[in-house]
Design an enzyme around this catalytic site. Structure first.
Site, mmCIF file in Angstrom:
data_model
loop_
_atom_site.group_PDB
_atom_site.id
_atom_site.type_symbol
_atom_site.label_atom_id
_atom_site.label_comp_id
_atom_site.label_asym_id
_atom_site.label_seq_id
_atom_site.Cartn_x
_atom_site.Cartn_y
_atom_site.Cartn_z
ATOM 1 C CD GLU A 104 3.484 -15.422 8.555
ATOM 2 O OE1 GLU A 104 4.154 -16.247 8.559
ATOM 3 O OE2 GLU A 104 3.314 -14.288 9.414
ATOM 4 C CE1 TYR A 116 -3.359 -9.908 0.843
ATOM 5 C CE2 TYR A 116 -3.952 -11.255 2.826
ATOM 6 C CZ TYR A 116 -3.392 -9.914 2.021
ATOM 7 O OH TYR A 116 -2.869 -9.023 2.861
HETATM 8 C C1 LIG Z 1 -7.090 -5.417 3.352
HETATM 9 C C2 LIG Z 1 -7.026 -4.251 2.538
HETATM 10 C C3 LIG Z 1 -5.283 -3.846 2.091
HETATM 11 C C4 LIG Z 1 -7.820 -4.249 1.251
HETATM 12 O O1 LIG Z 1 -7.781 -2.935 0.497
HETATM 13 P P1 LIG Z 1 -9.017 -2.244 -0.207
HETATM 14 O O2 LIG Z 1 -8.662 -1.287 -0.851
HETATM 15 O O3 LIG Z 1 -10.188 -2.139 1.057
HETATM 16 O O4 LIG Z 1 -9.488 -3.544 -1.104
HETATM 17 P P2 LIG Z 1 -9.978 -3.551 -2.412
HETATM 18 O O5 LIG Z 1 -11.159 -2.580 -2.733
HETATM 19 O O6 LIG Z 1 -8.935 -3.514 -3.481
HETATM 20 O O7 LIG Z 1 -10.849 -5.209 -2.733
HETATM 21 C C5 LIG Z 1 -10.173 -6.148 -3.020
HETATM 22 C C6 LIG Z 1 -11.030 -7.325 -2.479
HETATM 23 O O8 LIG Z 1 -10.847 -7.414 -0.995
HETATM 24 C C7 LIG Z 1 -12.342 -7.993 -0.570
HETATM 25 N N1 LIG Z 1 -13.095 -6.924 -0.220
HETATM 26 C C8 LIG Z 1 -12.811 -5.686 -0.193
HETATM 27 N N2 LIG Z 1 -13.866 -5.130 0.710
HETATM 28 C C9 LIG Z 1 -14.362 -6.199 1.425
HETATM 29 C C10 LIG Z 1 -15.309 -6.204 2.370
HETATM 30 N N3 LIG Z 1 -15.798 -4.926 2.925
HETATM 31 N N4 LIG Z 1 -15.668 -7.431 2.905
HETATM 32 C C11 LIG Z 1 -15.170 -8.527 2.325
HETATM 33 N N5 LIG Z 1 -14.520 -8.587 1.201
HETATM 34 C C12 LIG Z 1 -14.007 -7.506 0.864
HETATM 35 C C13 LIG Z 1 -13.079 -8.389 -2.128
HETATM 36 O O9 LIG Z 1 -12.669 -9.477 -2.590
HETATM 37 C C14 LIG Z 1 -12.401 -7.534 -3.083
HETATM 38 O O10 LIG Z 1 -12.363 -7.697 -4.364
HETATM 39 P P3 LIG Z 1 -13.565 -7.409 -5.374
HETATM 40 O O11 LIG Z 1 -13.713 -5.904 -5.105
HETATM 41 O O12 LIG Z 1 -13.336 -7.710 -6.670
HETATM 42 O O13 LIG Z 1 -14.681 -8.218 -4.741
HETATM 43 C C15 LIG Z 1 -7.473 -2.876 3.334
HETATM 44 O O14 LIG Z 1 -8.739 -3.340 3.731
HETATM 45 C C16 LIG Z 1 -6.896 -2.645 4.601
HETATM 46 O O15 LIG Z 1 -5.862 -1.740 4.671
HETATM 47 N N6 LIG Z 1 -7.148 -3.348 5.825
HETATM 48 C C17 LIG Z 1 -6.793 -3.151 6.890
HETATM 49 C C18 LIG Z 1 -5.180 -3.707 7.114
HETATM 50 C C19 LIG Z 1 -5.051 -5.078 6.894
HETATM 51 O O16 LIG Z 1 -5.842 -5.647 7.197
HETATM 52 N N7 LIG Z 1 -4.077 -5.415 6.023
HETATM 53 C C20 LIG Z 1 -3.904 -6.672 5.766
HETATM 54 C C21 LIG Z 1 -3.382 -7.629 6.577
HETATM 55 S S1 LIG Z 1 -2.874 -9.161 6.212
#
Ligand SMILES: CC(C)(COP(=O)(O)OP(=O)(O)OC[C@H]1O[C@@H](n2cnc3c(N)ncnc32)[C@H](O)[C@@H]1OP(=O)(O)O)[C@@H](O)C(=O)NCCC(=O)NCCS
Length: 147
Positions: A104, A116
């Site tokens: 979710e 996702y």
């Molecule tokens: C969500 C989260 C886990 C993603 O981890 P991350 O290490 O930042 O993400 P990644 O670098 O692996 O990127 C994965 C994908 O996310 C998306 N993404 C990453 N940064 C983004 C940004 N600033 N804006 C939009 N999409 C983005 C892209 O689709 C990316 O894939 P791509 O690099 O192939 O285009 C992280 O941002 C986080 O901890 N956020 C706060 C907590 C949270 O929201 N958790 C999820 C709750 S459901």
């Protein structure tokens, strides 16, 4: 040294609490995090030497798993680590012979939604006003992926 996976233990609780509070809008409490290290839950974490960079927590019930929590430390976001953690969860699900993965996400969390979707999750429903958001409420998007 590249970041490496290591399982979480109760000794990692202080680092989990700090990361949880830095990364999330509505962080879990220390008690919630401690409980998630037992019972039907399983978890994984990325480390650089002794620094916790991110972790996930999921449950496993019958042949399904739900992602309960995933976060990457703010300074380490946007470098592919979230995707590595997500794939690590899915791989563990396959090893456990689970059939379906669920999660979710806040409707406004564009970063997580993009992650996702590109990992093969499809929208399965919407829970209206599921999350607290400032003074108001926010919908949850429910997503699933067959394993
Ligand atoms: C969500 C989260 C886990 C993603 O981890 P991350 O290490 O930042 O993400 P990644 O670098 O692996 O990127 C994965 C994908 O996310 C998306 N993404 C990453 N940064 C983004 C940004 N600033 N804006 C939009 N999409 C983005 C892209 O689709 C990316 O894939 P791509 O690099 O192939 O285009 C992280 O941002 C986080 O901890 N956020 C706060 C907590 C949270 O929201 N958790 C999820 C709750 S459901």
């Amino acid at each position: 040294m590249p970041p490496l996976f290591r399982a979480l233990t109760p000794a990692d609780l202080d680092a989990m609490v700090a990361l949880e509070q830095a990364a999330h809008l509505a962080p879990w409490s220390r008690e919630q995090l401690a409980e998630s290290l037992h019972g039907r839950y399983f978890s994984g974490a990325l480390w650089q030497q002794e620094q916790l960079l991110g972790f996930f927590i999921a449950d496993a019930v019958i042949d399904e798993s739900t992602l309960m929590n995933i976060c990457i430390a703010p300074l380490w976001q946007g470098q592919g680590l979230g995707r590595r953690l997500l794939e690590h969860w899915l791989e563990e699900c396959r090893q456990r012979r689970l059939a379906m993965a669920w999660l979710e996400v806040r409707a406004s969390n564009q970063t997580a939604l993009a992650l996702y979707r590109t990992a093969g999750f499809a929208k399965a429903g919407r829970r209206k006003d599921y999350y607290r958001a400032g003074e108001g409420r926010e919908d949850a998007i429910v997503m699933q992926k067959p394993l």
